[in-house]
Every structure is written in structure tokens, then in C-alpha cells.
Design an enzyme around this catalytic site. Structure first.
Site, short mmCIF file in Angstrom:
data_model
loop_
_atom_site.label_atom_id
_atom_site.label_comp_id
_atom_site.label_asym_id
_atom_site.label_seq_id
_atom_site.Cartn_x
_atom_site.Cartn_y
_atom_site.Cartn_z
N ARG A 162 0.82 -1.22 0.00
CA ARG A 162 0.00 0.00 0.00
C ARG A 162 0.85 1.26 0.00
O ARG A 162 0.48 2.27 -0.60
CB ARG A 162 -0.92 -0.03 1.23
N HIS A 164 0.29 4.48 -2.57
CA HIS A 164 0.06 5.85 -2.10
C HIS A 164 1.21 6.78 -2.48
O HIS A 164 1.01 7.99 -2.56
CB HIS A 164 -0.18 5.85 -0.59
N ASN A 181 -3.85 8.93 4.52
CA ASN A 181 -2.66 8.29 5.09
C ASN A 181 -2.60 8.31 6.61
O ASN A 181 -2.05 7.39 7.23
CB ASN A 181 -1.40 8.98 4.55
#
Length: 336
Positions: free
Chosen positions: A78, A82, A110
Site C-alpha cells: 500500500r 500511495h 494516510n
């Protein structure tokens, strides 16, 4: 081998230029184009000479991290997503806030969500010990994402390398570029298209939700308020996710109820059964344009795996810093 061929080409070009001033102008242009493209090109062999043991070093550290905690594999994957979705794959996601610098870690998608930064620190330290000042944090993220998938039973692919690290970050871009779990299908398609990714890429990359977990606050509304969800499945999620906001917000549930620590196509099987945990997950199979892709992946795991590899490589190509752009950070959390 690439460098040898380039040197041979340069030698031939210079000898030829000496014989003709007209040809010289043309060949200078060719040399400039070749030099520029070789700087910008990502290649799996980028560290072949400068850090030959890089892949083994990263793989060993990822293996330890995932063995210690299966969920970490999804967390590391992930991080790469991101990072790439905010101004390209440049490790900007790793930069800490300072009194004079605002990074991306506390952006809405986040904050209290992304994890695995300490694992990246350990990997970077091991790489720096072997090859100081050579390997970028951006490339470490790319390799780590692949190794995390492999550790959880997923496919192997060649990771293109040669990225450099950003010296800036953008919390605003993180807030606007990363699709939230409340996204509808059109919004998902739009967010991925903005990164040069197709609808098929979007569905394949969403298959990363075959591993990992989500916080109650991200799926509460879906299990309590929405109807495009299997009622029994929704009820199994409710005891650990109270309906009142602020209660149990950080309680976790697996994104894939069948095989949450195995990288397979069960995520798509779940969607067809209306057992997507997030609103944005179930949007992929909800009477819209992506239903057929989801249906295919649910029945054909090989198709999903191949398309996932293709999409991961394509995502890794989003706006990399190369050549003399950016820097090679010594500490992934700080600009040099």
C-alpha cells in the site's frame, strides 16, 4: 552490456562526424536523444554494477518483516500505491513532517492508516551498508511492493529501476489524488485515469485488496447503511464495528474474508457474492461497466495475475525522477 553498446555507438558516431560536417549535426542530435533517453529509462538492470546484491538484500528483509506479521505485506504494498499516486513514484510518501516542511503522511488517506515506515528504514539501512549513496528510496519501495506480494503467495515480476527521490512532498496532492473508500465507480475511474491507468488497470490493482485489513471507520457506512452487500456478511462485521462514529473506529477487519493473508483472486469472488468490505470495493461489481472484468477475474485467476503484473509495472512508471532530477536520500525520512 547497455553501457558497452552505448560506448561503441559514441565511438562510431564521433569517427563518422569527423568525415562530414552535415552528418555531424545529425549525429549530434542523435547522441543527445540517446543520452537523454538512457537517463530517463527505467530498467531492471539499473543497479547491476553499482549494487549487484540489491534484490537479495531487500528480499531478505521483507521476508523477515512479513514472517513477523503477515499484515505487513499488505502495508508495504500500500505504501507503493500511495506514493505513486501523488506526483509519481518518488518516495515523497516517506518524508517526515518537520517544523519547516509538511509531508504526506498526515494527509487524510494516510493519517493513522499507512504503516511499514520502520520496515523501510531497516531495508534502507541494509542497502546503505552494502551500497552507500547508490539506491533510491523510491526504488526500494518498488522492490518491496513486489517482494511483499511474493511473500504472500503472489506472482513474481521484474521491477524496473532507476528512480530518484523527491526533495518535496504535497499533502494537498495526497488529499486530492488518492481515491477514498467512499468513491463511486466514476470517481475511481477518473482518479486512475489521471495517473494514466486504464479501467482494467484500476480493477486489477484493486485486487491488491485480496490481502490486508481496513479500519471500521472506512467501512461502517457500507455495512450499516447500504443495500448492495450480503446481509449475513454485513452482520458478521458489525460486532467489531459499532454503528456509532467514534466507537471502535480503528478496529480492523480483513478486506478479503476468505484468504486475508494469501494473494489470490478471492477478492473478486467476494465482490461477485456482494461481500466487498469497502463501498469502493463493491462499486466494481454493482451493475456498472466493470462487472465483466470482475466476473472474469473471479473465474480466471491467471487473467487477474497477468493483468495485475502489467498494471503494477505501469503504475511504477508514473512520473519517475531520473537522471539528475531529485536525489538519492541517505535517510528515507529526510531530504539530504
Amino acid at each position: 552490456m547497455l553501457r558497452l553498446k552505448q560506448r561503441q555507438f559514441y565511438t562510431w558516431a564521433l569517427e563518422t562526424m569527423a568525415s562530414s560536417s552535415i552528418h555531424a549535426l545529425t549525429l549530434v542530435s542523435i547522441l543527445v536523444l540517446l543520452l537523454g533517453s538512457s537517463r530517463a529509462q527505467l530498467t531492471p538492470e539499473f543497479y547491476e554494477d553499482s549494487c549487484p546484491d540489491l534484490l537479495n538484500i531487500v528480499q531478505a528483509q521483507v521476508e523477515v518483516a512479513v514472517q513477523n506479521e503477515k499484515r505487513m505485506g499488505a502495508s508495504l504494498l500500500r505504501l507503493f500505491f500511495h506514493d505513486c499516486f501523488v506526483n509519481g513514484c518518488d518516495a515523497s510518501i516517506l518524508l517526515d513532517d518537520t517544523p519547516t516542511f509538511i509531508g504526506e503522511k498526515n494527509a487524510a488517506p494516510n493519517a493513522n492508516s499507512l504503516r511499514g515506515f520502520e520496515v523501510i528504514d531497516v531495508i534502507k539501512a541494509a542497502v546503505e551498508e552494502a551500497c552507500p549513496g547508490v539506491v533510491s528510496c523510491a526504488d526500494i519501495l518498488a522492490i518491496t511492493a513486489k517482494d511483499s506480494v511474493v511473500q504472500l503467495g503472489g506472482p513474481v515480476w521484474e521491477v524496473k529501476l532507476g528512480r530518484r527521490d523527491a526533495m518535496t512532498a504535497s499533502q494537498a496532492a495526497a488529499n486530492s489524488s488518492i481515491p477514498p473508500p467512499t468513491s463511486n465507480l466514476d470517481q475511481l475511474i477518473s482518479k486512475y485515469a489521471a495517473q494514466g491507468l486504464s479501467v482494467q488497470d484500476m480493477v486489477a490493482l484493486s485486487g491488491a485488496h485480496t490481502i490486508g485489513q481496513a479500519r471500521c471507520t472506512t467501512f461502517r457506512n457500507h455495512i450499516y447503511q447500504e443495500t448492495n452487500i450480503d446481509s449475513f456478511f454485513a452482520n458478521t462485521r458489525k460486532p467489531n464495528c459499532p454503528g456509532t462514529p467514534g466507537q471502535g473506529d480503528d478496529n480492523l477487519a480483513p478486506l478479503d474474508i476468505q484468504t486475508p493473508t494469501l494473494f489470490d483472486n478471492s477478492y473478486f469472488v467476494n465482490l461477485v457474492a456482494m461481500k466487498g468490505l469497502l463501498h469502493s470495493d463493491q462499486e466494481l461489481f454493482n451493475g456498472g461497466s466493470t462487472d465483466a472484468i470482475v466476473q472474469n477475474y473471479s473465474q480466471n485467476p491467471d487473467a487477474f495475475i497477468q493483468d495485475f503484473i502489467t498494471a503494477m509495472i505501469k503504475m511504477g512508471d508514473i512520473n519517475p525522477l531520473t537522471g539528475s532530477d531529485g536525489e538519492i536520500r541517505t535517510n528515507c525520512r529526510l531530504v539530504n
